[in-house]
Design a protein around this motif. Structure first.
Motif, PDB file in Angstrom:
ATOM      1  N   ARG A  60       0.826  -1.200   0.000  1.00  0.00           N
ATOM      2  CA  ARG A  60       0.000   0.000   0.000  1.00  0.00           C
ATOM      3  C   ARG A  60       0.862   1.251   0.000  1.00  0.00           C
ATOM      4  NH1 ARG A  60      -5.271  -1.152   0.947  1.00  0.00           N
ATOM      5  NH2 ARG A  60      -5.735  -3.257   1.655  1.00  0.00           N
ATOM      6  N   PHE A  61       0.352   2.282  -0.627  1.00  0.00           N
ATOM      7  CA  PHE A  61       0.995   3.581  -0.587  1.00  0.00           C
ATOM      8  C   PHE A  61      -0.090   4.643  -0.603  1.00  0.00           C
ATOM      9  CE2 PHE A  61       0.208   3.191  -5.030  1.00  0.00           C
ATOM     10  CZ  PHE A  61       0.717   1.952  -5.411  1.00  0.00           C
ATOM     11  N   LYS A  62       0.310   5.864  -0.344  1.00  0.00           N
ATOM     12  CA  LYS A  62      -0.664   6.940  -0.187  1.00  0.00           C
ATOM     13  C   LYS A  62      -1.285   7.303  -1.534  1.00  0.00           C
ATOM     14  CE  LYS A  62       1.891   8.873   3.738  1.00  0.00           C
ATOM     15  NZ  LYS A  62       2.660  10.031   4.227  1.00  0.00           N
TER      16      LYS A  62
ATOM     17  N   VAL B  99      -0.754  10.932  -2.697  1.00  0.00           N
ATOM     18  CA  VAL B  99       0.533  11.205  -3.319  1.00  0.00           C
ATOM     19  C   VAL B  99       0.542  10.715  -4.762  1.00  0.00           C
ATOM     20  CG1 VAL B  99       3.000  10.685  -3.246  1.00  0.00           C
ATOM     21  CG2 VAL B  99       1.765  11.142  -1.125  1.00  0.00           C
TER      22      VAL B  99
ATOM     23  N   PHE C 171       4.210  13.688   1.791  1.00  0.00           N
ATOM     24  CA  PHE C 171       5.202  12.872   1.098  1.00  0.00           C
ATOM     25  C   PHE C 171       6.134  12.131   2.051  1.00  0.00           C
ATOM     26  CE2 PHE C 171       3.792  15.973  -1.931  1.00  0.00           C
ATOM     27  CZ  PHE C 171       3.790  15.307  -3.137  1.00  0.00           C
TER      28      PHE C 171
ATOM     29  N   SER D 133       7.188   9.332   4.384  1.00  0.00           N
ATOM     30  CA  SER D 133       6.755   7.970   4.650  1.00  0.00           C
ATOM     31  C   SER D 133       6.852   7.677   6.137  1.00  0.00           C
ATOM     32  CB  SER D 133       7.627   6.973   3.869  1.00  0.00           C
ATOM     33  OG  SER D 133       7.350   5.650   4.251  1.00  0.00           O
TER      34      SER D 133
ATOM     35  N   LYS E 164       8.248  -0.979   1.508  1.00  0.00           N
ATOM     36  CA  LYS E 164       8.209   0.480   1.563  1.00  0.00           C
ATOM     37  C   LYS E 164       7.866   1.013   0.167  1.00  0.00           C
ATOM     38  CE  LYS E 164      11.649   0.770   5.285  1.00  0.00           C
ATOM     39  NZ  LYS E 164      12.935   1.355   5.711  1.00  0.00           N
TER      40      LYS E 164
ATOM     41  N   ASP F  12       5.875   3.304  -0.764  1.00  0.00           N
ATOM     42  CA  ASP F  12       5.846   4.764  -0.879  1.00  0.00           C
ATOM     43  C   ASP F  12       7.181   5.284  -1.396  1.00  0.00           C
ATOM     44  OD1 ASP F  12       3.283   5.445  -0.174  1.00  0.00           O
ATOM     45  OD2 ASP F  12       3.698   5.481   1.968  1.00  0.00           O
TER      46      ASP F  12
ATOM     47  N   GLY G 268       8.129   6.847  -5.051  1.00  0.00           N
ATOM     48  CA  GLY G 268       8.757   8.162  -5.140  1.00  0.00           C
ATOM     49  C   GLY G 268      10.025   8.141  -5.968  1.00  0.00           C
TER      50      GLY G 268
ATOM     51  N   GLY H 112      -3.944   3.254  -4.723  1.00  0.00           N
ATOM     52  CA  GLY H 112      -3.021   3.172  -3.606  1.00  0.00           C
ATOM     53  C   GLY H 112      -2.691   1.762  -3.177  1.00  0.00           C
TER      54      GLY H 112
END
Length: 450
Positions: free
Chosen positions: A204-206, A209, A271, A273, A349, A351, A355, A409
């Motif tokens: 999962r990530f935001k 973002v 932004f 994490s 990680k 996110d 990025g 996400g």
């Protein structure tokens, strides 16, 4: 002090009791920067109080600064990419010995992979010592310095097609190859733990973002689409297209600055994490600065070898320049991002992996490409933002598929596999794209379409 712990010093060095400090002049000198109550205790000479404090108090001193030799050895052994540094002197030997173009190109290509990685390491090390604004400026300047240096040498040779194709390839490689591989690696890695939690099947990530990333990428694509469409409007000359490209480049660079301000200042918490660890510089400031300068010089040298031998090497291998510049050249600049994204995905990680991969695509499309147009303007040359319709369709399609996969996400290994399949489709098409397809419709006085 009998019931209180002494605040420890940051830096993670050896811990010493108050009694050890009191009995050692060298340690006592180092304790001068400790809290006032502790230095006062040391100065009192009360052995009973010191003995009592010895059982409950420790002071942690920072690690001593490693020697230059130790730092350099740590650098050389920090990455498996550094094995390829042997190709730096080899490429010089092959160039001076006037060996075949394919041999020179191959050695320069391989040597740029560790050099690009080291450039990123030193840039990040210096950015950690700086304020947010200075760090952002460093990352914006050197984040994709390898691509910029290669583009500048291609610009000097007026190889506009190579510049556009290599930057297109970098955007595609980061969005689909780097991110896709990270998703597959992370998805398979965490699927093994699925018996513990259903959430282990996905990363999962935001989503907020991700929506910002996609919006910024769409803005960059809009710049390429409208200038390409504008060039085909009846009555629009090559000179008008070039003027519009230059002004558009100024706006796109301004848009990138706004994106940095949004990311680093006004919405910084968005932004950050939750899993991101606090980092400390690994090298002394002067060593990082000196190595950054040396690495930049070596990249410039290898880039010149690469550009000068690209065309004869393509002819020697029977490959088109389009395939080499879109598919092969971006590997040089993306190798470090590729490794970082996979490592972050393995640590769940995503996110950070997102990025690294998408952030690099944004920087190239919204900053590096327009910057090359402005550098060309300053040099009195005619690079513009006009691409072929084929290239624009490929870029726009890649952003659409990326957005459709990550906008919620949540990702898994299948999402990464789809991105990799999309990238392989692009590879196949460019493998059979003749160089004439990129230049046939472009008059000689125009900048050339990618």
């Amino acid at each position: 002090l009998g019931s209180r712990s002494t605040p420890s010093r940051s830096g993670g060095g050896a811990s010493h009791t108050l009694l050890e400090i009191a009995e050692s002049p060298e340690l006592a000198r180092g304790a001068q920067s400790c809290p006032t109550e502790i230095t006062a205790l040391l100065g009192s000479g009360d052995s009973a109080e010191i003995e009592d404090a010895r059982r409950v108090c420790t002071i942690e001193f920072p690690k001593p600064t490693p020697s230059v030799g130790t730092q350099l050895w740590s650098l050389l052994t920090s990455s498996q990419f550094n094995v390829l540094l042997v190709f730096v002197p080899l490429s010089v030997f092959l160039w001076l010995g006037e060996f075949s173009a394919g041999a020179v190109f191959s050695s320069a290509f391989l040597s740029l992979i560790p050099l690009a990685h080291m450039l990123g390491v030193f840039t990040e090390d210096l950015a950690l010592r700086s304020s947010d604004a200075t760090g952002a400026l460093l990352n914006a300047s050197f984040g994709n310095a390898t691509e910029m240096i290669i583009s500048i040498f291609a610009l000097k040779s007026k190889m506009y097609i190579v510049i556009k194709n290599s930057l297109i390839g970098s955007v595609l490689g980061n969005m689909m190859l780097v991110l896709g591989t990270a998703m597959v690696a992370g998805g398979l890695r965490w699927e093994q733990a699925s018996f513990q939690s259903k959430e282990a099947l996905v990363s999962r990530f935001k989503s907020e973002v991700v929506r910002v990333y996609i919006s910024v990428l769409m803005l960059a694509m809009m710049g390429f689409v409208i200038i390409t469409a504008y060039s085909d409007v009846p009555g629009v000359t090559a000179e008008l297209t070039l003027r519009a490209s230059r002004l558009l480049s100024v706006l796109m660079c301004g848009g990138y600055m706004l994106y940095l301000w949004f990311q680093l200042f006004t919405h910084r918490e968005l932004f950050n994490s939750d899993l991101e660890e606090e980092e400390e510089p690994l090298y002394s400031a002067w060593l990082a600065t000196a190595c950054l300068g040396l690495t930049t010089v070596l990249i410039a040298m290898e880039s010149e070898f690469l550009v000068d031998t690209l065309q004869p090497a393509a002819e020697q291998w029977g490959l088109s320049q389009a395939f080499i510049s879109v598919i092969l050249l971006p590997i040089v600049g993306n190798a470090a991002e590729h490794a970082t994204a996979i490592v972050m995905a393995f640590k769940d990680k995503m996110d950070i992996a997102m990025g690294v991969a998408v952030g690099s695509s944004i920087q190239i499309s919204l900053f590096v490409m327009p910057l090359m147009v402005l550098v060309s303007w300053a040099m009195g040359l005619g690079l513009d933002l006009e691409f072929s319709v084929f290239a624009v369709v490929v870029l726009f399609s890649s952003v659409l598929i990326l957005g459709s996969i990550v906008v919620h996400g949540v990702c898994h290994w299948l999402a990464g596999a789809l991105l990799l399949l999309a990238y392989l489709m692009v590879c196949v098409v460019y493998l059979y794209t003749p160089d004439s397809a990129s230049t046939a419709a472009v008059p000689p006085h125009k900048g050339g379409r990618g």
